[in-house]
Design a protein around this motif. Structure first.
Motif: not given
Length: 162
Positions: A76-100
């Motif tokens: 779903s668009e509410d839950v995205l999957v990443a294979a690692g931290i780098d990918e997760a932070l890249e995805i998150a930063s593309g959505l919003d400049p503030d990541v938790f």
């Protein structure tokens, strides 16, 4: 991107026991919701499993080593999957400049050196546990706010300028 690690941490560093929180604190979930609302949240798969669902008002980015993992109910668009931290932070930063970053222990250990801010609920207990928060290095982190409560304190840290 501003990365904030948010966690409830006992005096002995415990953050969890058997994939659950070893305490219930009045108001702590409300504070978590207020801080993270509208921002992407990065977590490990076990943390997602312990929550059991996507949290409303936030995009969950789940870090997993299992390439076939999908959230309950399918992608779903509410839950995205990443294979690692780098990918997760890249995805998150593309959505919003503030990541938790919301856990668990392995995710905290892998991200604390990349975070800009820590929002820590210091729990004034020392329960048994099997998940731990990394040590907060006082040479790296400066406490900028403290809000004491009955049995716990909300503490904000910012990274010390190098």
């Amino acid at each position: 991107m501003t990365a904030t690690v948010i966690a409830a941490v006992a005096g002995n560093g415990v953050i969890g026991q058997a994939n659950d929180l070893p305490w219930r604190l009045p108001g702590e979930q409300r504070r978590f919701k207020e801080l993270t609302w509208g921002h992407p949240i990065v977590m490990g798969r076990r943390t997602f499993d312990s929550i059991g669902r996507a949290l409303p008002g936030r995009t969950s980015i789940v870090v997993t080593r299992s390439p076939s993992w999908t959230p309950p109910g399918g992608p779903s668009e509410d839950v995205l999957v990443a294979a690692g931290i780098d990918e997760a932070l890249e995805i998150a930063s593309g959505l919003d400049p503030d990541v938790f970053i919301i856990g668990g222990g392995e995710i905290y250990a892998a991200t604390i050196d990349r975070a800009d801010r820590l929002e820590i609920t210091e729990v004034h207990l020392e329960p048994a546990g099997d998940a731990f928060f990394p040590t907060i290095d006082r040479a790296t982190w400066q406490e900028i706010a403290r809000d004491p409560r009955e049995g716990y304190s909300y503490v904000t840290y910012e990274r010390v300028a190098a």
